[in-house]
Design a protein around this motif. Structure first.
Motif, PDB file in Angstrom:
ATOM      1  N   GLU A 123       0.804  -1.221   0.000  1.00  0.00           N
ATOM      2  CA  GLU A 123       0.000   0.000   0.000  1.00  0.00           C
ATOM      3  C   GLU A 123       0.840   1.276   0.000  1.00  0.00           C
ATOM      4  O   GLU A 123       0.351   2.355  -0.344  1.00  0.00           O
ATOM      5  N   LEU A 124       2.127   1.174   0.366  1.00  0.00           N
ATOM      6  CA  LEU A 124       2.988   2.362   0.391  1.00  0.00           C
ATOM      7  C   LEU A 124       3.754   2.562  -0.917  1.00  0.00           C
ATOM      8  O   LEU A 124       4.400   3.586  -1.093  1.00  0.00           O
ATOM      9  N   ARG A 125       3.670   1.611  -1.819  1.00  0.00           N
ATOM     10  CA  ARG A 125       4.411   1.713  -3.068  1.00  0.00           C
ATOM     11  C   ARG A 125       3.761   2.758  -3.972  1.00  0.00           C
ATOM     12  O   ARG A 125       2.540   2.848  -4.062  1.00  0.00           O
TER      13      ARG A 125
END
Length: 127
Positions: A123-125
């Motif tokens: 989800e942080l990519r």
């Protein structure tokens, strides 16, 4: 038998004599000077011999149909280079195929794990 210091002094004087003799006859040819100096050393002080270098290439025979042979010659194609290049490509492809077959179970398990758990911090990519 001479003592250690006398033996070393004798060795240096022998080496100096050889250098002077060769210097007068060879006029600075360093390879020849080194070879003659090494030959003057006692066996236990000579550098270890290395294994002979293997040849980079080896001659081999291949069989081609006459039309292929004549076409490559008329086009100026270096048959040896083309064969070697194509064999390297084939070796690489077969090596990759063999590695994939040997590690198929691991790759399948890894793919299943990623499908279930997703990549860490997905989800942080930003891509």
């Amino acid at each position: 038998m001479k003592s250690g210091a006398l033996a070393i002094l004798d060795l240096f004087s022998q080496g100096y004599r050889v250098l002077e003799q060769t210097r007068q006859g060879i006029h600075g040819n360093r390879c020849a000077l080194r070879a003659l100096t090494i030959e003057a050393l006692p066996n236990h002080m000579k550098p270890a011999r290395t294994r002979p270098k293997l040849p980079d290439k080896r001659a081999t025979n291949i069989t081609l149909s006459m039309d292929v042979y004549l076409a490559t010659k008329s086009l100026g194609i270096n048959t040896s280079q083309v064969c070697e290049q194509r064999l390297r490509e084939e070796m690489k492809a077969r090596g990759e195929q063999q590695w994939n077959e040997e590690h198929a179970a691991f790759l399948d398990a890894y793919d299943e794990r990623i499908a279930e758990e997703r990549v860490a911090l997905q989800e942080l990519r930003a891509f």
